[in-house]
Scaffold this motif. Structure first.
Motif, PDB file in Angstrom:
ATOM      1  N   ASN A  41       0.837  -1.206   0.000  1.00 46.80           N
ATOM      2  CA  ASN A  41       0.000   0.000   0.000  1.00 46.80           C
ATOM      3  C   ASN A  41       0.865   1.245   0.000  1.00 46.80           C
ATOM      4  OD1 ASN A  41      -2.373  -1.406  -0.094  1.00 46.80           O
ATOM      5  ND2 ASN A  41      -2.751  -1.291   2.105  1.00 46.80           N
ATOM      6  N   LYS A  42       1.936   1.225   0.777  1.00 48.64           N
ATOM      7  CA  LYS A  42       2.852   2.369   0.839  1.00 48.64           C
ATOM      8  C   LYS A  42       3.776   2.401  -0.371  1.00 48.64           C
ATOM      9  CE  LYS A  42       6.271   4.602   3.747  1.00 48.64           C
ATOM     10  NZ  LYS A  42       7.002   4.620   4.994  1.00 48.64           N
ATOM     11  N   TYR A  43       4.192   1.213  -0.820  1.00 44.40           N
ATOM     12  CA  TYR A  43       5.147   1.084  -1.929  1.00 44.40           C
ATOM     13  C   TYR A  43       4.507   0.288  -3.063  1.00 44.40           C
ATOM     14  CZ  TYR A  43       8.454   2.214   1.829  1.00 44.40           C
ATOM     15  OH  TYR A  43       9.111   2.800   2.882  1.00 44.40           O
ATOM     16  N   ARG A  44       3.504   0.854  -3.689  1.00 38.43           N
ATOM     17  CA  ARG A  44       2.803   0.181  -4.790  1.00 38.43           C
ATOM     18  C   ARG A  44       3.737   0.049  -5.994  1.00 38.43           C
ATOM     19  NH1 ARG A  44      -1.469   3.757  -5.961  1.00 38.43           N
ATOM     20  NH2 ARG A  44      -2.577   2.848  -4.201  1.00 38.43           N
ATOM     21  N   SER A  45       3.868  -1.166  -6.528  1.00 38.98           N
ATOM     22  CA  SER A  45       4.640  -1.376  -7.754  1.00 38.98           C
ATOM     23  C   SER A  45       3.739  -1.000  -8.922  1.00 38.98           C
ATOM     24  CB  SER A  45       5.084  -2.839  -7.865  1.00 38.98           C
ATOM     25  OG  SER A  45       5.820  -3.027  -9.058  1.00 38.98           O
ATOM     26  N   ALA A  46       4.031   0.159  -9.521  1.00 36.85           N
ATOM     27  CA  ALA A  46       3.121   0.665 -10.547  1.00 36.85           C
ATOM     28  C   ALA A  46       3.826   1.589 -11.525  1.00 36.85           C
ATOM     29  CB  ALA A  46       1.963   1.414  -9.890  1.00 36.85           C
ATOM     30  N   VAL A  47       3.226   1.651 -12.704  1.00 39.64           N
ATOM     31  CA  VAL A  47       3.550   2.673 -13.695  1.00 39.64           C
ATOM     32  C   VAL A  47       2.247   3.419 -13.931  1.00 39.64           C
ATOM     33  CG1 VAL A  47       4.354   3.157 -16.033  1.00 39.64           C
ATOM     34  CG2 VAL A  47       5.314   1.211 -14.769  1.00 39.64           C
ATOM     35  N   TYR A  48       2.283   4.713 -13.720  1.00 39.23           N
ATOM     36  CA  TYR A  48       1.098   5.561 -13.867  1.00 39.23           C
ATOM     37  C   TYR A  48       1.190   6.285 -15.210  1.00 39.23           C
ATOM     38  CZ  TYR A  48       0.929   4.854  -8.809  1.00 39.23           C
ATOM     39  OH  TYR A  48       0.909   4.312  -7.556  1.00 39.23           O
ATOM     40  N   PHE A  49       0.225   6.059 -16.058  1.00 31.31           N
ATOM     41  CA  PHE A  49       0.258   6.639 -17.406  1.00 31.31           C
ATOM     42  C   PHE A  49      -0.541   7.934 -17.476  1.00 31.31           C
ATOM     43  CE2 PHE A  49      -3.176   3.493 -17.310  1.00 31.31           C
ATOM     44  CZ  PHE A  49      -4.242   4.195 -17.839  1.00 31.31           C
ATOM     45  N   PHE A  50      -0.174   8.754 -18.475  1.00 33.91           N
ATOM     46  CA  PHE A  50      -0.816  10.054 -18.673  1.00 33.91           C
ATOM     47  C   PHE A  50      -1.677  10.097 -19.936  1.00 33.91           C
ATOM     48  CE2 PHE A  50       2.574  10.977 -15.742  1.00 33.91           C
ATOM     49  CZ  PHE A  50       2.021  11.925 -14.900  1.00 33.91           C
ATOM     50  N   SER A  51      -1.644   9.026 -20.730  1.00 32.46           N
ATOM     51  CA  SER A  51      -2.450   8.973 -21.951  1.00 32.46           C
ATOM     52  C   SER A  51      -2.740   7.514 -22.288  1.00 32.46           C
ATOM     53  CB  SER A  51      -1.699   9.615 -23.126  1.00 32.46           C
ATOM     54  OG  SER A  51      -0.564   8.821 -23.479  1.00 32.46           O
ATOM     55  N   ASP A  52      -3.728   7.295 -23.123  1.00 34.27           N
ATOM     56  CA  ASP A  52      -4.051   5.940 -23.541  1.00 34.27           C
ATOM     57  C   ASP A  52      -2.891   5.337 -24.336  1.00 34.27           C
ATOM     58  OD1 ASP A  52      -6.052   3.921 -23.284  1.00 34.27           O
ATOM     59  OD2 ASP A  52      -6.372   4.088 -25.458  1.00 34.27           O
ATOM     60  N   GLU A  53      -2.220   6.158 -25.113  1.00 33.13           N
ATOM     61  CA  GLU A  53      -1.047   5.696 -25.869  1.00 33.13           C
ATOM     62  C   GLU A  53       0.036   5.177 -24.916  1.00 33.13           C
ATOM     63  OE1 GLU A  53       2.433   7.632 -28.691  1.00 33.13           O
ATOM     64  OE2 GLU A  53       0.493   8.644 -28.565  1.00 33.13           O
ATOM     65  N   GLN A  54       0.273   5.897 -23.831  1.00 31.80           N
ATOM     66  CA  GLN A  54       1.245   5.448 -22.828  1.00 31.80           C
ATOM     67  C   GLN A  54       0.787   4.155 -22.160  1.00 31.80           C
ATOM     68  OE1 GLN A  54       2.157   8.294 -19.749  1.00 31.80           O
ATOM     69  NE2 GLN A  54       4.119   8.808 -20.711  1.00 31.80           N
ATOM     70  N   ARG A  55      -0.493   4.055 -21.854  1.00 36.83           N
ATOM     71  CA  ARG A  55      -1.023   2.835 -21.225  1.00 36.83           C
ATOM     72  C   ARG A  55      -0.716   1.623 -22.087  1.00 36.83           C
ATOM     73  NH1 ARG A  55      -5.015  -0.365 -22.299  1.00 36.83           N
ATOM     74  NH2 ARG A  55      -5.987   1.088 -23.745  1.00 36.83           N
ATOM     75  N   ILE A  56      -0.967   1.727 -23.367  1.00 34.69           N
ATOM     76  CA  ILE A  56      -0.713   0.619 -24.290  1.00 34.69           C
ATOM     77  C   ILE A  56       0.782   0.307 -24.340  1.00 34.69           C
ATOM     78  CG2 ILE A  56      -0.794  -0.075 -26.723  1.00 34.69           C
ATOM     79  CD1 ILE A  56      -3.455   1.629 -26.847  1.00 34.69           C
ATOM     80  N   ALA A  57       1.613   1.339 -24.464  1.00 37.63           N
ATOM     81  CA  ALA A  57       3.069   1.133 -24.538  1.00 37.63           C
ATOM     82  C   ALA A  57       3.605   0.471 -23.268  1.00 37.63           C
ATOM     83  CB  ALA A  57       3.770   2.467 -24.794  1.00 37.63           C
ATOM     84  N   THR A  72       1.922  -1.400 -21.079  1.00 35.94           N
ATOM     85  CA  THR A  72       1.404  -2.768 -21.020  1.00 35.94           C
ATOM     86  C   THR A  72       2.223  -3.691 -21.911  1.00 35.94           C
ATOM     87  OG1 THR A  72      -0.805  -1.920 -20.527  1.00 35.94           O
ATOM     88  CG2 THR A  72      -0.673  -4.187 -21.328  1.00 35.94           C
ATOM     89  N   VAL A  73       2.549  -3.246 -23.101  1.00 33.38           N
ATOM     90  CA  VAL A  73       3.374  -4.041 -24.016  1.00 33.38           C
ATOM     91  C   VAL A  73       4.768  -4.253 -23.430  1.00 33.38           C
ATOM     92  CG1 VAL A  73       4.515  -4.013 -26.288  1.00 33.38           C
ATOM     93  CG2 VAL A  73       2.085  -3.431 -26.093  1.00 33.38           C
ATOM     94  N   CYS A  74       5.362  -3.203 -22.874  1.00 28.56           N
ATOM     95  CA  CYS A  74       6.692  -3.323 -22.258  1.00 28.56           C
ATOM     96  C   CYS A  74       6.689  -4.367 -21.149  1.00 28.56           C
ATOM     97  CB  CYS A  74       7.155  -1.986 -21.687  1.00 28.56           C
ATOM     98  SG  CYS A  74       7.745  -0.817 -22.898  1.00 28.56           S
ATOM     99  N   LEU A  75       5.724  -4.289 -20.260  1.00 27.52           N
ATOM    100  CA  LEU A  75       5.666  -5.244 -19.147  1.00 27.52           C
ATOM    101  C   LEU A  75       5.530  -6.670 -19.660  1.00 27.52           C
ATOM    102  CD1 LEU A  75       3.448  -3.330 -16.555  1.00 27.52           C
ATOM    103  CD2 LEU A  75       5.914  -3.698 -16.481  1.00 27.52           C
ATOM    104  N   SER A  76       4.701  -6.852 -20.654  1.00 30.09           N
ATOM    105  CA  SER A  76       4.519  -8.180 -21.238  1.00 30.09           C
ATOM    106  C   SER A  76       5.826  -8.677 -21.861  1.00 30.09           C
ATOM    107  CB  SER A  76       3.404  -8.122 -22.284  1.00 30.09           C
ATOM    108  OG  SER A  76       3.248  -9.370 -22.902  1.00 30.09           O
ATOM    109  N   ASN A  77       6.524  -7.799 -22.562  1.00 33.46           N
ATOM    110  CA  ASN A  77       7.777  -8.178 -23.215  1.00 33.46           C
ATOM    111  C   ASN A  77       8.910  -8.431 -22.226  1.00 33.46           C
ATOM    112  OD1 ASN A  77       6.596  -8.057 -25.749  1.00 33.46           O
ATOM    113  ND2 ASN A  77       7.301  -5.978 -26.150  1.00 33.46           N
ATOM    114  N   PHE A  78       8.893  -7.769 -21.077  1.00 36.08           N
ATOM    115  CA  PHE A  78       9.955  -7.954 -20.084  1.00 36.08           C
ATOM    116  C   PHE A  78       9.699  -9.126 -19.139  1.00 36.08           C
ATOM    117  CE2 PHE A  78      10.951  -3.275 -20.702  1.00 36.08           C
ATOM    118  CZ  PHE A  78      12.106  -3.533 -21.434  1.00 36.08           C
ATOM    119  N   GLN A  79       8.483  -9.638 -19.101  1.00 32.37           N
ATOM    120  CA  GLN A  79       8.157 -10.715 -18.164  1.00 32.37           C
ATOM    121  C   GLN A  79       9.138 -11.889 -18.258  1.00 32.37           C
ATOM    122  OE1 GLN A  79       5.706 -11.220 -15.482  1.00 32.37           O
ATOM    123  NE2 GLN A  79       7.347 -12.717 -15.306  1.00 32.37           N
TER     124      GLN A  79
END
Length: 174
Positions: free
Chosen positions: A80-96, A98-105
């Motif tokens: 809760n204090k240290y949430r592992s997250a990437v916060y996006f500012f646009s839908d384009e960033q959200r997609i990018a 998500t793809v990065c996380l999938s590719n790095f898994q």
């Protein structure tokens, strides 16, 4: 700022995250504080907003560095204090992102728990703790927690590091 993009990141202590991203080429500004997302994840957790020049360092490199410099596969009790997250500012960033996380898994033995969340709000830290590492490099916290992260950067991502930032720290690093 011309040619500047931004992304918000949360994972571990914001002092650590701030120091990691301040040490990179192409990062023009790092705001340390607390980030909140949408209604489902509206609690603030420690994080940073990273402003960067995508012509020097791209979002993919920032995401990879983020994954390696915090416990991105650990659902520990302090999430809760240290949430592992990437916060996006646009839908384009959200997609990018998500793809990065999938590719790095595939680079990680355990499943990545890093969430992809819409950015909602930011509260800056107190002035006294901003730029914590570069103002207090000899403090025990810096030596015990931040230096190891910068060592990892030097070993794995040295081409992305800003030599002018870390040259004075070489005696403590590696």
């Amino acid at each position: 700022m011309k040619n500047t993009s931004k992304i918000a990141l949360g994972g571990g202590c914001h002092w650590c995250t701030e120091a990691v991203f301040q040490s990179l080429l192409g990062v023009t500004k790092v705001e340390q504080g607390y980030v909140a997302s949408d209604k489902e994840n509206n609690e603030f957790s420690e994080g940073v907003v990273v402003y960067f020049n995508p012509e020097i360092i791209d979002l993919k490199a920032l995401i990879e560095i983020h994954l390696y410099t915090h416990e991105s596969t650990s659902a520990h009790s302090m999430r809760n204090k240290y949430r592992s997250a990437v916060y996006f500012f646009s839908d384009e960033q959200r997609i990018a992102v998500t793809v990065c996380l999938s590719n790095f898994q595939f680079q990680f033995k355990n499943r990545l728990i890093t969430q992809v969340l819409p950015f909602s709000e930011f509260k800056p830290s107190r002035n006294e703790i901003l730029n914590y590492y570069y103002s207090n490099p000899e403090k025990p916290f810096c030596k015990n927690y931040i230096d190891p992260k910068l060592n990892l950067l030097l070993k794995r991502f040295s081409s992305k590091m800003d030599g002018s930032k870390v040259k004075n720290r070489d005696s403590n690093l590696l």
